[in-house]
Design a protein around this motif. Structure first.
Motif, PDB file in Angstrom:
ATOM      1  N   PHE A  85      -3.261  16.721 -13.102  1.00  0.00           N
ATOM      2  CA  PHE A  85      -2.004  16.254 -13.683  1.00  0.00           C
ATOM      3  C   PHE A  85      -1.688  17.025 -14.961  1.00  0.00           C
ATOM      4  CE2 PHE A  85      -3.271  12.596 -11.186  1.00  0.00           C
ATOM      5  CZ  PHE A  85      -2.073  12.005 -10.782  1.00  0.00           C
ATOM      6  N   PRO A  86      -0.408  17.120 -15.329  1.00  0.00           N
ATOM      7  CA  PRO A  86      -0.098  17.555 -16.695  1.00  0.00           C
ATOM      8  C   PRO A  86      -0.657  16.529 -17.657  1.00  0.00           C
ATOM      9  CG  PRO A  86       1.843  16.613 -15.668  1.00  0.00           C
ATOM     10  CD  PRO A  86       0.802  16.707 -14.591  1.00  0.00           C
ATOM     11  N   TYR A  87      -1.062  16.998 -18.846  1.00  0.00           N
ATOM     12  CA  TYR A  87      -1.701  16.072 -19.783  1.00  0.00           C
ATOM     13  C   TYR A  87      -0.822  15.918 -21.019  1.00  0.00           C
ATOM     14  CZ  TYR A  87      -5.735  13.403 -21.406  1.00  0.00           C
ATOM     15  OH  TYR A  87      -6.571  12.398 -21.821  1.00  0.00           O
ATOM     16  N   ALA A  88      -1.384  15.300 -22.070  1.00  0.00           N
ATOM     17  CA  ALA A  88      -0.585  14.903 -23.231  1.00  0.00           C
ATOM     18  C   ALA A  88       0.214  16.060 -23.818  1.00  0.00           C
ATOM     19  CB  ALA A  88      -1.493  14.298 -24.294  1.00  0.00           C
ATOM     20  N   ASN A  89      -0.429  17.212 -23.957  1.00  0.00           N
ATOM     21  CA  ASN A  89       0.283  18.416 -24.374  1.00  0.00           C
ATOM     22  C   ASN A  89       0.770  19.099 -23.096  1.00  0.00           C
ATOM     23  OD1 ASN A  89       0.918  21.097 -25.073  1.00  0.00           O
ATOM     24  ND2 ASN A  89      -0.442  21.024 -26.837  1.00  0.00           N
ATOM     25  N   ILE A  90       2.028  19.395 -22.993  1.00  0.00           N
ATOM     26  CA  ILE A  90       2.569  19.896 -21.727  1.00  0.00           C
ATOM     27  C   ILE A  90       1.967  21.230 -21.304  1.00  0.00           C
ATOM     28  CG2 ILE A  90       4.745  18.665 -21.963  1.00  0.00           C
ATOM     29  CD1 ILE A  90       6.004  21.359 -22.807  1.00  0.00           C
ATOM     30  N   THR A  91       1.277  21.926 -22.217  1.00  0.00           N
ATOM     31  CA  THR A  91       0.599  23.164 -21.839  1.00  0.00           C
ATOM     32  C   THR A  91      -0.777  22.882 -21.247  1.00  0.00           C
ATOM     33  OG1 THR A  91      -0.411  23.451 -24.026  1.00  0.00           O
ATOM     34  CG2 THR A  91       1.785  24.394 -23.680  1.00  0.00           C
ATOM     35  N   GLU A  92      -1.184  21.626 -21.217  1.00  0.00           N
ATOM     36  CA  GLU A  92      -2.512  21.258 -20.755  1.00  0.00           C
ATOM     37  C   GLU A  92      -2.432  20.516 -19.421  1.00  0.00           C
ATOM     38  OE1 GLU A  92      -4.206  18.919 -23.830  1.00  0.00           O
ATOM     39  OE2 GLU A  92      -4.275  20.555 -25.286  1.00  0.00           O
ATOM     40  N   SER A  93      -3.554  20.471 -18.740  1.00  0.00           N
ATOM     41  CA  SER A  93      -3.661  19.687 -17.510  1.00  0.00           C
ATOM     42  C   SER A  93      -5.034  19.054 -17.475  1.00  0.00           C
ATOM     43  CB  SER A  93      -3.431  20.572 -16.279  1.00  0.00           C
ATOM     44  OG  SER A  93      -4.368  21.637 -16.240  1.00  0.00           O
ATOM     45  N   ALA A  94      -5.186  18.035 -16.625  1.00  0.00           N
ATOM     46  CA  ALA A  94      -6.453  17.324 -16.532  1.00  0.00           C
ATOM     47  C   ALA A  94      -6.703  16.899 -15.099  1.00  0.00           C
ATOM     48  CB  ALA A  94      -6.448  16.100 -17.445  1.00  0.00           C
ATOM     49  N   PHE A  95      -7.956  16.990 -14.684  1.00  0.00           N
ATOM     50  CA  PHE A  95      -8.367  16.514 -13.369  1.00  0.00           C
ATOM     51  C   PHE A  95      -8.716  15.042 -13.475  1.00  0.00           C
ATOM     52  CE2 PHE A  95     -11.989  15.721 -10.400  1.00  0.00           C
ATOM     53  CZ  PHE A  95     -11.276  15.819  -9.212  1.00  0.00           C
ATOM     54  N   ILE A  96      -8.057  14.207 -12.667  1.00  0.00           N
ATOM     55  CA  ILE A  96      -8.325  12.773 -12.667  1.00  0.00           C
ATOM     56  C   ILE A  96      -8.754  12.367 -11.260  1.00  0.00           C
ATOM     57  CG2 ILE A  96      -7.412  10.474 -13.135  1.00  0.00           C
ATOM     58  CD1 ILE A  96      -5.332  11.729 -14.948  1.00  0.00           C
ATOM     59  N   PRO A  97      -9.980  11.870 -11.098  1.00  0.00           N
ATOM     60  CA  PRO A  97     -10.449  11.463  -9.766  1.00  0.00           C
ATOM     61  C   PRO A  97      -9.555  10.386  -9.160  1.00  0.00           C
ATOM     62  CG  PRO A  97     -12.289  11.616 -11.301  1.00  0.00           C
ATOM     63  CD  PRO A  97     -11.035  11.760 -12.116  1.00  0.00           C
ATOM     64  N   ASP A  98      -9.441  10.404  -7.845  1.00  0.00           N
ATOM     65  CA  ASP A  98      -8.634   9.400  -7.156  1.00  0.00           C
ATOM     66  C   ASP A  98      -9.157   7.995  -7.386  1.00  0.00           C
ATOM     67  OD1 ASP A  98      -6.903  11.289  -6.140  1.00  0.00           O
ATOM     68  OD2 ASP A  98      -7.957  11.485  -4.228  1.00  0.00           O
TER      69      ASP A  98
END
Length: 335
Positions: A259-272
């Motif tokens: 997903f995109p994360y708090a800073n729009i230049t960042e992303s994060a993997f979030i398990p289902d």
């Protein structure tokens, strides 16, 4: 550290040292902590020399790099690494003849450090399994990363108190079996106690959750032994059980989304399995829809080698080490 070797290519005509090793000081490496430590050093030295042919490989061995199988001579690892070692973290299982190591490394002429992680299995004095990962930045892992902080953080784990109460192998095996199981409790059906100062890291970095809106505390998070957690019925348990240091290495395949994360230049993997966290990211995206560019949530699979450290009856450290692949992927080690 080994001498930096640059622009050196292995001789394709150099014979492979597969078969019995000529070093007879320890005929059964699996029973010797020093022999296993020396084997890890040989692996790292061969990478810097760009020559896997010097390693004592078994006549038939299994090997992967970043979740895909290849012979050592076909791996990027032996082409690009110019500085490596000694390991910042080393877990040795003298019963199974396995070891896990992690360290920062340099590739090519770059001063930028990346993170190398690996698991090796030795039978006699020959390498039968080698599982390697190189994480070069946060996108490989899907969340946190710091090769610069890795040595200092891992030093704490490698220097436990001398007067600690060491766990039994059965205790460590029970924790390993519970890590990706439907129930997060060990076989004894007791919860895992967590030390107040338990270190929580992901690829060298003490985890800081900035929050969906970037307004959470900047203090590092502590460890949690969660009731809700990713599960994997095919998890590889007891890969490395180090009774001396209290280390456990377990591997699981975790489906999720980036997903995109708090800073729009960042992303994060979030398990289902973390449905609440995924829903929070979707709500945040809906609020910002049309105002900023954002990564489209995309399916991914986390190939996880998780390390725990347990002594004095408490969890002392938790490392979530992930390498991301596409959706629906599985581990070649399950075949």
């Amino acid at each position: 550290m080994p001498t930096v070797v640059r622009n050196h290519q292995p001789n394709p005509h150099t014979p492979n040292n597969g078969g019995p090793s000529s070093d007879t000081s320890d005929s059964n490496c699996s029973g010797s902590r020093q022999c296993m430590t020396n084997m890890v050093t040989k692996i790292l030295d061969s990478m810097v020399a760009h020559n896997p042919n010097v390693l004592p490989l078994a006549p038939i061995y299994r090997a992967t790099e970043n979740s895909h199988p290849a012979s050592l001579g076909m791996m990027t690892t032996w082409r690009t690494i110019t500085r490596a070692g000694p390991p910042s973290l080393l877990a040795v299982d003298t019963t199974n003849g396995t070891a896990y190591f992690a360290l920062d490394i340099n590739e090519g002429n770059s001063d930028i450090q990346n993170v190398l992680r690996g698991r090796v299995k030795v039978v006699g004095q020959n390498i039968t399994e080698l599982e390697l990962f190189i994480n070069r930045f946060r996108g490989d892992h899907g969340f946190s990363f710091s090769s610069q902080e890795l040595p200092a953080n891992y030093k704490d784990l490698m220097n436990p108190p001398a007067n600690r109460t060491k766990p039994s192998r059965a205790d460590l095996e029970a924790i390993s079996a519970a890590l990706f199981a439907n129930s997060s409790n060990p076989a004894s059906n007791t919860t895992v106690n967590v030390a107040d100062d338990c270190q929580f890291t992901e690829i060298g970095w003490r985890v800081v959750d900035t929050g969906t809106y970037g307004n959470a505390s900047s203090a590092p998070l502590g460890c949690i032994w969660p009731a809700d957690h990713p599960t994997d019925p095919n998890a590889r348990i007891n890969l490395v059980i180090d009774e001396e240091m209290g280390f456990v290495i377990t591997s699981g395949i975790v489906p999720g989304k980036v997903f995109p994360y708090a800073n729009i230049t960042e992303s994060a993997f979030i398990p289902d399995a973390m449905t609440a966290a995924q829903e929070a990211q979707v709500a945040w995206m809906n609020e910002l829809a049309g105002t900023v560019p954002m990564l489209e949530p995309t399916g991914a699979t986390g190939d996880t080698l998780e390390l725990l450290q347990f002594y004095n009856g408490e969890l002392q450290a938790m490392q979530i080490n992930v390498y991301l692949s596409g959706p629906g992927m599985t581990s070649p080690w399950l075949s």
